[in-house]
Design a protein around this motif. Structure first.
Motif, PDB file in Angstrom:
ATOM      1  N   SER A 142       0.972  -1.353   0.173  1.00 22.88           N
ATOM      2  CA  SER A 142      -0.093  -0.175  -0.139  1.00 22.88           C
ATOM      3  C   SER A 142       0.868   1.328   0.003  1.00 22.88           C
ATOM      4  CB  SER A 142      -0.782  -0.159   1.220  1.00 22.88           C
ATOM      5  OG  SER A 142       0.082   0.047   2.438  1.00 22.88           O
ATOM      6  N   ASN A 143       2.115   1.172  -0.375  1.00 23.83           N
ATOM      7  CA  ASN A 143       2.862   2.385  -0.272  1.00 23.83           C
ATOM      8  C   ASN A 143       3.071   3.218  -1.627  1.00 23.83           C
ATOM      9  OD1 ASN A 143       4.175   0.192  -1.500  1.00 23.83           O
ATOM     10  ND2 ASN A 143       6.173   0.393  -0.645  1.00 23.83           N
ATOM     11  N   TYR A 144       1.691   3.665  -1.911  1.00 23.14           N
ATOM     12  CA  TYR A 144       1.760   4.571  -3.059  1.00 23.14           C
ATOM     13  C   TYR A 144       1.843   5.758  -2.672  1.00 23.14           C
ATOM     14  CZ  TYR A 144      -0.014   0.726  -5.895  1.00 23.14           C
ATOM     15  OH  TYR A 144      -0.364  -0.352  -6.706  1.00 23.14           O
ATOM     16  N   LEU A 145       2.017   6.765  -3.630  1.00 24.08           N
ATOM     17  CA  LEU A 145       2.511   8.128  -3.524  1.00 24.08           C
ATOM     18  C   LEU A 145       1.146   9.096  -3.082  1.00 24.08           C
ATOM     19  CD1 LEU A 145       4.618  10.037  -3.449  1.00 24.08           C
ATOM     20  CD2 LEU A 145       4.122  10.644  -5.629  1.00 24.08           C
ATOM     21  N   TRP A 146       0.470   9.112  -3.570  1.00 25.57           N
ATOM     22  CA  TRP A 146      -0.712  10.108  -3.507  1.00 25.57           C
ATOM     23  C   TRP A 146      -1.578   9.853  -2.271  1.00 25.57           C
ATOM     24  CZ3 TRP A 146       1.103  14.421  -5.847  1.00 25.57           C
ATOM     25  CH2 TRP A 146       1.735  14.109  -7.034  1.00 25.57           C
ATOM     26  N   GLU A 147      -2.404  10.723  -1.621  1.00 26.83           N
ATOM     27  CA  GLU A 147      -2.980  10.524  -0.409  1.00 26.83           C
ATOM     28  C   GLU A 147      -4.344   9.601  -0.891  1.00 26.83           C
ATOM     29  OE1 GLU A 147      -3.550  14.182   1.035  1.00 26.83           O
ATOM     30  OE2 GLU A 147      -1.615  14.374   2.064  1.00 26.83           O
ATOM     31  N   GLU A 148      -4.870  10.129  -1.989  1.00 24.00           N
ATOM     32  CA  GLU A 148      -6.036   8.943  -2.525  1.00 24.00           C
ATOM     33  C   GLU A 148      -5.586   7.612  -2.557  1.00 24.00           C
ATOM     34  OE1 GLU A 148      -4.837  11.731  -3.784  1.00 24.00           O
ATOM     35  OE2 GLU A 148      -6.134  13.253  -4.258  1.00 24.00           O
ATOM     36  N   SER A 149      -4.509   7.299  -3.253  1.00 19.98           N
ATOM     37  CA  SER A 149      -4.077   5.859  -3.366  1.00 19.98           C
ATOM     38  C   SER A 149      -3.833   5.291  -2.164  1.00 19.98           C
ATOM     39  CB  SER A 149      -2.735   5.653  -4.489  1.00 19.98           C
ATOM     40  OG  SER A 149      -2.969   6.838  -5.434  1.00 19.98           O
ATOM     41  N   GLU A 150      -3.067   6.274  -1.198  1.00 23.59           N
ATOM     42  CA  GLU A 150      -2.668   5.614  -0.162  1.00 23.59           C
ATOM     43  C   GLU A 150      -4.012   4.917   0.674  1.00 23.59           C
ATOM     44  OE1 GLU A 150       1.216   7.962   1.406  1.00 23.59           O
ATOM     45  OE2 GLU A 150      -0.879   9.007   1.526  1.00 23.59           O
ATOM     46  N   ALA A 151      -5.051   5.968   0.745  1.00 26.70           N
ATOM     47  CA  ALA A 151      -6.249   5.662   1.413  1.00 26.70           C
ATOM     48  C   ALA A 151      -6.746   4.149   0.798  1.00 26.70           C
ATOM     49  CB  ALA A 151      -7.117   6.391   1.238  1.00 26.70           C
ATOM     50  N   LEU A 152      -6.712   3.896  -0.545  1.00 22.81           N
ATOM     51  CA  LEU A 152      -7.675   2.953  -1.189  1.00 22.81           C
ATOM     52  C   LEU A 152      -6.690   1.694  -0.925  1.00 22.81           C
ATOM     53  CD1 LEU A 152      -9.568   2.019  -2.971  1.00 22.81           C
ATOM     54  CD2 LEU A 152      -8.122   2.749  -4.899  1.00 22.81           C
ATOM     55  N   TYR A 153      -5.444   1.759  -1.132  1.00 25.51           N
ATOM     56  CA  TYR A 153      -4.617   0.238  -0.958  1.00 25.51           C
ATOM     57  C   TYR A 153      -4.424   0.054   0.465  1.00 25.51           C
ATOM     58  CZ  TYR A 153      -4.006   0.760  -5.892  1.00 25.51           C
ATOM     59  OH  TYR A 153      -4.109   0.603  -7.545  1.00 25.51           O
ATOM     60  N   GLU A 154      -4.249   1.049   1.286  1.00 23.18           N
ATOM     61  CA  GLU A 154      -4.236   0.849   2.857  1.00 23.18           C
ATOM     62  C   GLU A 154      -5.547   0.074   3.206  1.00 23.18           C
ATOM     63  OE1 GLU A 154      -1.700   0.479   4.547  1.00 23.18           O
ATOM     64  OE2 GLU A 154      -2.326   0.314   6.481  1.00 23.18           O
ATOM     65  N   HIS A 155      -6.484   0.606   2.870  1.00 29.52           N
ATOM     66  CA  HIS A 155      -7.808   0.166   3.143  1.00 29.52           C
ATOM     67  C   HIS A 155      -7.787  -1.433   2.801  1.00 29.52           C
ATOM     68  CE1 HIS A 155     -12.220  -0.326   3.891  1.00 29.52           C
ATOM     69  NE2 HIS A 155     -12.374  -0.415   2.733  1.00 29.52           N
ATOM     70  N   SER A 156      -7.341  -1.782   1.672  1.00 28.00           N
ATOM     71  CA  SER A 156      -7.178  -2.991   1.021  1.00 28.00           C
ATOM     72  C   SER A 156      -6.239  -3.923   1.993  1.00 28.00           C
ATOM     73  CB  SER A 156      -6.679  -3.040  -0.139  1.00 28.00           C
ATOM     74  OG  SER A 156      -6.980  -3.962  -0.858  1.00 28.00           O
ATOM     75  N   VAL A 157      -5.179  -3.658   2.509  1.00 28.59           N
ATOM     76  CA  VAL A 157      -4.140  -4.341   3.119  1.00 28.59           C
ATOM     77  C   VAL A 157      -4.759  -4.649   4.440  1.00 28.59           C
ATOM     78  CG1 VAL A 157      -1.978  -4.003   4.477  1.00 28.59           C
ATOM     79  CG2 VAL A 157      -2.147  -3.412   2.146  1.00 28.59           C
ATOM     80  N   LYS A 158      -5.443  -3.776   4.971  1.00 24.59           N
ATOM     81  CA  LYS A 158      -6.105  -4.004   6.583  1.00 24.59           C
ATOM     82  C   LYS A 158      -7.171  -4.950   6.249  1.00 24.59           C
ATOM     83  CE  LYS A 158      -5.107  -0.007   9.012  1.00 24.59           C
ATOM     84  NZ  LYS A 158      -5.060   1.201   8.472  1.00 24.59           N
ATOM     85  N   LEU A 159      -7.913  -5.023   5.215  1.00 23.49           N
ATOM     86  CA  LEU A 159      -8.761  -6.191   5.121  1.00 23.49           C
ATOM     87  C   LEU A 159      -7.848  -7.539   4.782  1.00 23.49           C
ATOM     88  CD1 LEU A 159     -11.254  -4.513   2.641  1.00 23.49           C
ATOM     89  CD2 LEU A 159     -11.690  -5.120   5.202  1.00 23.49           C
ATOM     90  N   TRP A 160      -6.959  -7.419   4.100  1.00 21.55           N
ATOM     91  CA  TRP A 160      -5.987  -8.667   3.785  1.00 21.55           C
ATOM     92  C   TRP A 160      -5.645  -9.244   5.010  1.00 21.55           C
ATOM     93  CZ3 TRP A 160      -5.747 -11.467  -0.375  1.00 21.55           C
ATOM     94  CH2 TRP A 160      -5.647 -10.994  -1.720  1.00 21.55           C
TER      95      TRP A 160
END
Lengths: 181, 975, 105, 416
Positions: D81-99
């Motif tokens: 989830s180590n993306y650059l933009w805040e929008e992406s961070e929120a999306l991918y981090e949301h996903s990692v938490k679900l993983w």
């Protein structure tokens, strides 16, 4: 520059002498005028080369037709300014671009019965004499670098490579040659 | 006969004995042997352990389809190759082979305990457990406990520890006809097509010898055909050459083995050669593979394919066993039985799965030889641990079950379930397949569009009646089929009951079954198992085979060495490194280089170049950069700017083109003048910058960034050719024609003045942002009065091949003035002090000219330019966009970190919105403080504010300033 | 590796000599002040991306250097035709007209 | 049936006869509340969360082939989830938490293995870009740390950190919570979970048309198994999105490219983590089975052929051999291609379309697997509420008109 490449009975790599090179970009209409001034008719057919004289020797002229409106003109180094002037004069009435690129690239001759097969170690073209007859000239690739290949004779290829890529090219050719003895 | 080696016969050379070791045991074979034939000749059937249950496994086949006999061949020194098939490894003197996937040894393997727990380890068992109770850590438990254990148990051989020193080569080839497979059909086709001398034919075969099955049955005929072909100059014959991939438009990749069969390969020559063949027509003559039969305990060492046994006997002179039971679903097994009997083996019985043998005549011949033939019979089980010792037969009942019908002792079982055409390459080209019931297999139907591929011989499905058998799937058993282990995929240990379990759990598509059970996914890619899998799934789900689908065949046909794909692209030949004409000088003078695009650029110069620049540490770099900056500000610095992209643009419409391409007005540019220019993409974002210099009315010299050179050239070519083809203007790349020496600093004029001919260097005649053509040190040059440092500066363009002597001369002169070379790092510091941006560092593809404070560059009256419409979009004109500013830390000595985020408050909990980030940060020796450039939301309105940079252990307060730290009036520039 | 007929060289040449240059026959709208944001977005980003025949641009970058157009089937990767830049898509190469961004009922 | 060690033992002792189908094979009903087009991971996750979190169980997932058979089953399974933009961070981090809880959530071992994802920096410019990511991630509360070459090699011992190679490793960003998961299990786990909640997963059912009423709103789809009605349709068709959206008259900012991946033969564990190099386009990890799993860059031309050129694998493998010289003698076992739909800014599109009732979730390019749970979760919310979930809100189709891109590629590209 060809040092580092070990010649074998089947092929050898020779440095071209110092040369003046020009890129002429012009519509077909300018071709005849340019040829007249140049002392050698520029090839009409795309991907063909023409030459007179012995390369590097006074009066030698090479013309390679590599793009629909693109010719490379290669002459002995000392004759560069004179050729440039003559062409500019002859082409005054034609929109065109004539640019010197003498130092942009370096030239080699690769010759010998194994030359075509060695080039095919990195060049994806069909280099049989039917598909790539003497007189044909084109840009293509050798492994990771672009190059110009002009088949001067069945077993003689004139090659031109960008200056900074030439050491890589020679090293690549030398490595490929291990598989061609 | 010694051991199991026949006294005569076969293609081996008995006059050339070879020594080899298997698991450390010394053995003997002969030239012409494969490792498998040599092992069998030494009475060795047990060669490996299975993947999951660690069951003892023996040699099953004699070719590329072998699922079991995987070994590591160790040549030492990084030349260990795991997972090779013993059936394909040619024997050489001193060969060292090791079995795999067993501990502590092949005969006793602790992993064998898995076999006892197999009922709990059915298909996909791992999806159902190992999740761990939540209180014990849930997913973490999987990753920390279960997964490492599974990983250790899985895997086959060990990867080599060191780098592979061997070489790999490449050839592109073209031919009219490529024949894949040198068996009878392939040889005949090659002969026929090569009669025309203008028809170039390439013939390849994976084996060491051409001939295929003829090497077993009619070797003399094979020799004759090979000899005839060899005499033809238009034929290229590639032995040990596996066509492994078939791609669009008759493009085939072939892996040729060159040295693996040699005892002492020449390390200077390649080990393997990749052939990339473009053919007018591809003829696939890849033959057929014999199918194993699926019966209980069908995996014991000593159970092998009938055709393989016949091959070992007749081609290699090896008797695979002495007391043999044959299980046949087609006639070809009889041939094997007869040959083995002739060689002295006892054929105990031929069990026929068919109610009546195909051609009654063949059974009669067996009976005449005294071999009992048992129609309608199958095998219900086998005994023996490390090798089969007995067999339990069963009579097949009409209801599809079987009842025990007696047993035999035997040291070998031969099986033959019919033959499957090898259509892998045809399928790779997306050719259409057709199910042929009588063959129990798919056969080629029609080539895919764009492919000229023809399949001939057994691969096309045309086989003698004796090879044809519709038999696929599992054979009948006594009692519940779920109580026995009847293997379908030997290598991945997939049994018929695993497949049944999968269908019971709803996995009905063949792709699902395959993925759930892993059948067909082992290193043999299911060559012997795919059709039996289809048969079982079809039977279990009550559907016809074509309804289940066919798994896609993918390249490669057999595994191919990574090194072969990489070829000679490694080390110095991995990717071209471009060096400038001054490179060697820089290297001799302490330069530490950085990669920029494909160029090496001098990053900074150390007084004495240490062996390892990295070891010299950051301090050494810091000192060097300080000294270099001081040179430029106080005396003169020399900078190699040769890597900048350079384009010569000529033609009556040259100015018009540039007017449309760049944001700047260009038409108004006077001859002999230069202009800093910005290039956008059509979206409106900055992608490049450089200098436009007008040499004549119709001739311009442009520069681009180093990394952007090729991209900009390509983009211009696109607009010239396709967007504005009416413009009469042409561009030529002159990047490599001109080397560029930047001479920058208050003494710049002094050190070049007396070398320059034909150019008046006075401020009046040659002001900042001017360009002249003339000579320097006798060489033709284009001299630019430009500066990326804020100092008086020149950029000397001279022909690249002549540049080094001039550089050396200038370096000597500079030294006299207390100057010298500077590298890219000092260049970055110097330009940052002046607030000049670096595209790609201070911009990132999301910034507009206005964002960068470069709105002034835009020609406001121009009707259009690349990116103009993009710039007008709502988000690009919105307020609050990030803007370039300068930052200074409250502690002036502090150098910020590039990439650091900027926030409004000193307290920045996780999730705080970032206002921007630091794009460039250096220690400025001239100012004696750290300086930084940054992009910050609404930045220009924040000048004077204090913002904060949260770091790992602290938060740094910074003041927003204008992005111009030195000489704001520009006096030095015009000096 | 695809085999591509360069309409300028008149020869089949290997894919690695070429650079793909995106969809063909997309006209740059203008002048800027008469182009809506939607039209500009369509020019920049909206693509037919068909499963089937696509008209696209290639450049023979390691050859004659020319951009040209091609019609290729994106399912089989077979080239139906190649033709010079500026020429119309050959009528026999099938559909490929772009559709407007607005939803069609 | 609940999966557990107990059920495994119990079944093992009773002949494994009691296992039930993991999902039904229903015939399509005439109408549903929501139709999801595409039974890949994202589509199945969407259906699962619609049923689980929004109580919308009258849902059909239509799949033209077999579930999980597209990019879900073809990718290299990298999660981070180590993306650059805040929008992406929120999306991918949301996903990692679900993983992190997904196996329990689904009662299906998806083998999420947070073994660490390391992204290499090979030039001064790479270092700058990488550190910018690290700073941005730390501010967002996402773990990402800088490693020196020596630390990188300690984390992945087979990594070549010689300074003399063409693209030397100057450092790396490590996200320890990043890792891999078992791709098939993700599709199957969501399928089983959705099925148990009443969702109909209909395979071998290809959508041939999108039906709309006079107002333009969607009313359902035509399929190879007959017409099916629904007032809400979510298209989650990855590489085929343009084709499906074309049925509703929409052109999309998408292009579909072949993306190749490959595996080696299995070997004993040598690679404890995931290593990525964007500069030389190579990604590698090792599966639990022992195969080295390697991803490449996309081919250069658009295609639906699911194959790619040999030269692409060559470029990938020469990079792998250079970074990991001991792999040179290993062998490629299998090479395959997927079709990835790529947006101009390399970020997905999640949400409404100009056609009422038609929603889309696409444009995940080469990196959609990692987002599977998060994507399904926010898309389900968007479909259920008929308005974008806050995390999905920035990923609109409109951003390509306004210019408000979320350009993950731009930050890494461009040159000096």
């Amino acid at each position: 520059m060809a040092e580092g490449f070990a010649d074998t009975p089947r092929f050898r790599l020779i440095d071209a002498p110092p040369l003046a090179r020009f890129v002429l970009r012009a519509p077909e209409a300018a071709r005849k005028a340019a040829g007249k001034a140049y002392g050698l008719a520029l090839p009409e057919m795309l991907n063909r080369g023409a030459s007179i004289g012995e390369r590097g020797k006074p009066g030698a002229r090479v013309a390679l037709h590599l793009g629909p409106d693109e010719w490379w003109l290669i002459v002995p180094e000392a004759e560069g300014p004179e050729v440039f002037g003559a062409l500019e004069k002859a082409l005054a009435a034609h929109p065109h671009s004539l640019v010197e690129i003498s130092h942009r690239q370096v030239g080699y001759v690769l010759e010998g019965e194994g030359a075509a097969s060695l080039l095919n170690a990195g060049c994806p073209l069909d280099l049989s004499e039917t598909a790539f007859p003497p007189g044909m000239a084109t840009r293509s690739l050798f492994h990771r670098v672009g190059l110009m290949i002009w088949r001067m004779a069945p077993a003689t290829f004139r090659l031109e490579i960008d200056r900074s890529l030439a050491p890589y090219f020679v090293a690549s050719l030398a490595e490929s040659a291990r598989d061609h003895n | 006969m010694t051991g199991f080696r026949m006294a005569a016969g076969g293609r081996i050379d008995r006059s050339k004995p070879l020594r080899f070791t298997f698991d450390g045991r010394q053995m003997h074979g002969h030239a012409g042997d494969t490792l498998a034939s040599a092992l069998l000749a030494n009475g060795i059937h047990l060669v490996g352990r299975s993947f999951k249950y660690h069951r003892p496994r023996g040699i099953v086949s004699a070719g590329a389809e072998e699922p079991n006999a995987l070994v590591t061949i160790d040549r030492g020194g990084g030349r260990e190759t795991p997972n090779l098939r013993a059936t394909q490894v040619e024997l050489y003197e001193g060969l060292v082979a090791r079995s795999q996937n067993r501990f502590p040894g092949l005969r006793f393997d602790i992993g064998g305990i898995n076999n006892a727990f197999s009922r709990f380890l059915g298909a996909g068992f791992y999806y159902k457990t190992f999740m761990g109770p939540r209180f014990a850590g849930g997913a973490k438990l999987w990753a920390r406990l279960f997964e490492p254990a599974i990983r250790r148990a899985a895997g086959l051989g060990k990867a080599p520890a060191g780098p592979d020193p061997d070489r790999y080569s490449n050839r592109f080839a073209h031919c009219e006809v490529l024949v894949i497979g040198g068996g009878e059909a392939g040889l005949a086709e090659a002969l026929r097509r090569s009669e025309d001398p203008a028809c170039r034919v390439i013939l390849c075969d994976e084996q060491a010898e051409f001939g295929g099955w003829m090497l077993v049955e009619a070797p003399e005929r094979a020799d004759e055909m090979v000899e005839a072909l060899s005499a033809r100059p238009n034929v290229t014959m590639l032995r040990r050459s596996q066509a492994f991939g078939a791609y669009a438009q008759n493009f085939v990749a072939i892996a040729e083995q060159l040295s693996d069969a040699q005892a002492l390969p020449d390390p200077d020559r390649p080990r393997e050669r990749l052939w990339q063949v473009r053919a007018g027509e591809v003829v696939l003559a890849s033959g057929a593979i014999e199918r194993p039969l699926v019966f209980p305990d069908n995996d014991r060492p000593g159970i092998l394919l009938a055709g393989a046994a016949e091959t070992y006997l007749r081609r290699y002179g090896v008797l695979p066993g002495r007391k043999i039971v044959v299980l046949a679903a087609c006639d070809t097994a009889y041939g094997a039985a007869f040959a083995l009997q002739d060689a002295g083996a006892e054929i105990v019985a031929i069990a026929e799965t068919r109610a009546a043998p195909g051609a009654g005549e063949i059974a009669a011949r067996a009976l005449a030889r005294g071999i009992p033939v048992l129609p309608g019979t199958t095998i219900l089980g086998t005994t023996g641990h490390l090798r089969v010792s007995g067999v339990q037969l069963g009579r097949i009942r009409p209801d599809g079950t079987a009842e025990p019908s007696g047993g035999f002792t035997a040291d070998t079982i031969l099986m033959s379930g019919g033959w499957t055409p090898s259509i892998h390459l045809f399928s790779q080209t997306k050719g259409k397949l057709r199910w042929e019931e009588g063959l129990g297999a798919y056969v080629p139907a029609a080539p895919a569009p764009g492919q000229t591929i023809r399949v001939i011989g057994a691969a096309s499905g045309e086989m003698p009646a004796g090879m044809r058998s519709p038999s696929i799937g599992a054979l009948p058993v006594a009692g519940s089929p779920d109580r026995v282990k009847a293997f379908v995929d030997f290598q991945n240990d997939v049994t018929a009951r695993d497949l049944r379990l999968a269908t019971r759990e709803g996995f009905r598509s063949i792709e699902h079954v395959k993925r759930y059970t892993t059948t067909g996914m082992a290193t043999d890619q299911g060559k012997t198992s795919n059709l039996n899998t289809l048969g079982i799934v079809a039977a279990e789900t009550g559907r016809a085979v074509p309804e289940i689908g066919l798994t896609t065949f993918r390249a490669p046909y057999t595994p191919v060495t990574f090194g072969l794909f990489a070829g000679q692209a490694r080390g110095d030949l991995f990717e071209p490194v471009r060096r400038t004409p001054m490179h060697d000088w820089a290297e001799r003078n302490g330069a530490v280089f950085e990669d920029v695009g494909s160029w090496k650029r001098a990053h900074y110069f150390l007084p004495r170049r240490p062996v390892d620049p990295a070891a010299a540490g950051h301090g050494a770099m810091h000192d060097a950069v300080k000294a270099e900056c001081r040179r430029v500000r106080e005396a003169v610095g020399l900078f190699d700017a040769s890597t900048l992209g350079k384009i010569e643009l000529v033609g009556p419409d040259a100015a018009e083109f540039l007017e449309r391409a760049y944001v700047n007005p260009v038409r108004s540019l006077g001859i002999g003048r230069c202009r800093y220019a910005l290039l956008l993409n059509e979206a409106g974002f900055i992608i490049d910058d450089g200098i436009i210099a007008r040499l004549a009315e119709d001739r311009f010299h442009l520069t681009t960034t180093t990394g952007g050179a090729a991209r900009v050239f390509g983009m211009f070519e696109d607009y010239l050719q396709t967007e504005w083809p009416d413009l009469k203007v042409w561009q030529t790349s002159v990047t490599e024609h001109w080397a560029v020496i930047a001479v920058q600093g208050p003494r710049a004029r002094e050190i070049i003045a007396d070398l320059v001919e034909g150019i008046d260097l006075s401020n009046a005649a040659f002001p900042h942002m001017a360009v002249r053509e003339g000579r320097i040190a006798g060489l033709p040059c284009r001299l630019f009065r430009v500066s990326f440092t804020g100092e008086l500066g020149y950029e000397i363009n001279i022909p690249a091949g002549l540049a080094l002597p001039l550089w050396e001369q200038l370096a000597e002169r500079a030294a006299e003035f207390g100057g010298g070379p500077y590298g890219t790092e000092a260049m970055h510091v110097l330009r940052a002090e002046k607030g000049y941006i670096i595209v790609g560092q201070d911009t990132d593809g999301t910034m507009t000219p206005e964002d960068m404070g470069l709105g002034w560059a835009i020609g406001k009256k121009k009707p259009d330019f690349i990116g103009k419409r993009g710039l007008m979009r709502p988000d690009l004109t919105a307020s609050g966009r990030k803007q370039l500013v300068g930052l200074v830390a409250e502690d002036p000595a502090r150098v910020l970190e590039e990439g650091a985020q900027i926030v409004a408050d000193s307290l920045a909990p996780a999730g705080t919105h970032a206002l921007g980030h630091v794009t460039s940060a250096y220690f400025s020796a001239s100012l004696g403080q750290g300086i930084a450039l940054a992009v910050v939301e609404d930045g220009r309105n924040r000048i004077g504010q204090t913002l904060h940079i949260p770091m790992e252990r602290e938060t740094i307060a910074v003041r927003v300033v204008a992005p111009l730290f030195l000489d704001p009036e520009g006096g030095r520039l015009h000096g | 590796m695809l085999l591509i007929r360069c309409p300028y060289c008149g020869m089949d040449r290997p894919e690695i000599e070429f650079r793909h240059a995106g969809a063909a026959h997309i006209t740059r709208p203008g002048p800027p002040d008469r182009v809506s944001d939607e039209e500009w977005a369509a020019f920049l980003y909206l693509r037919d991306n068909p499963k089937g025949r696509v008209a696209e641009r290639w450049r023979h970058v390691h050859g004659c250097g020319r951009f040209f157009n091609a019609v290729r089937d994106t399912v089989t990767d077979v080239f139906v035709a190649t033709y010079k830049a500026g020429e119309a898509r050959p009528p026999e190469t099938g559909p490929g007209e772009s559709q407007p961004m607005e939803a069609r009922p | 049936m609940k999966f557990s060690l107990f059920s495994l033992l119990h079944q093992g002792l009773t002949g494994n006869q009691g296992w039930q189908p993991q999902w039904r094979d229903p015939a399509p009903k005439p109408a549903y509340d929501v139709i999801i087009v595409g039974a890949g991971g994202h589509g199945l996750a969407t259906a699962y969360y619609l049923a689980k979190e929004h109580g919308i169980r009258n849902v059909a997932v239509l799949e033209k082939g077999w579930l999980g058979g597209g990019n879900t089953g073809r990718n290299t399974t990298i999660i981070r989830s180590n993306y650059l933009w805040e929008e992406s961070e929120a999306l991918y981090e949301h996903s990692v938490k679900l993983w992190e809880t997904l196996s329990h959530e689904l009662n299906y071992n998806v083998m999420y293995s947070p073994r660490g994802v390391m992204m290499l920096a090979h030039s001064v410019h790479d270092v700058q870009v990488t550190k910018r990511h690290i700073h941005a991630n730390r501010l967002a509360g996402i773990d990402n740390e800088w490693l020196t070459p020596e630390q990188a090699q300690e984390f992945c011992p087979i990594l070549n950190i010689s300074r003399e190679i063409r693209f030397p490793v100057l450092g790396a960003a490590l996200q320890r919570r990043g890792g891999v998961a078992r791709h098939d299990a993700v599709a199957w786990g969501y399928a089983r979970g959705a099925d148990r909640l009443g969702v109909d997963i209909i395979q071998n059912c290809e959508v041939t048309a999108i039906r709309r009423d006079a107002s333009g709103r969607v009313t359902g789809v035509d399929t190879t198994r007959g017409p099916i009605s629904a007032r809400r349709i979510g298209v989650v068709a990855a590489g085929h999105t343009s084709v499906i959206m074309g049925m509703a008259g929409l052109r999309m900012p998408l292009e579909s490219f072949p993306l190749q991946a490959l595996v080696s033969e299995p070997v004993k564990p040598v690679m404890p983590c995931v290593v990525m190099s964007n500069t030389i386009h190579a990604y590698m990890s090792q599966s639990d089975k022992g195969e080295l799993v390697i991803g490449a860059g996309t081919d250069q031309y658009t295609s639906y052929s699911q194959t790619g050129g040999l030269h692409i694998s060559q470029h990938t493998l020469d990079a792998i051999c250079e970074l990991f010289p001991m792999t040179r003698r290993l062998r490629m076992l299998r090479n395959w291609g997927g079709i990835v739909d790529v947006t101009p800014d390399r970020s997905p599109i999640i949400g409404r379309t100009p056609v009422p009732g038609l929603y889309v979730n696409c444009g995940w390019g080469t990196g959609g697997f990692k987002a599977t749970p998060g994507s399904g979760h926010v898309f389900a919310a968007t479909l259920a509420r008929e308005e974008p979930h806050p995390i999905a809100a920035p990923f609109t189709l409109e951003r390509f008109t306004t210019g408000r891109l979320i350009d993950e590629a731009a930050a890494a590209a461009v040159a000096h």
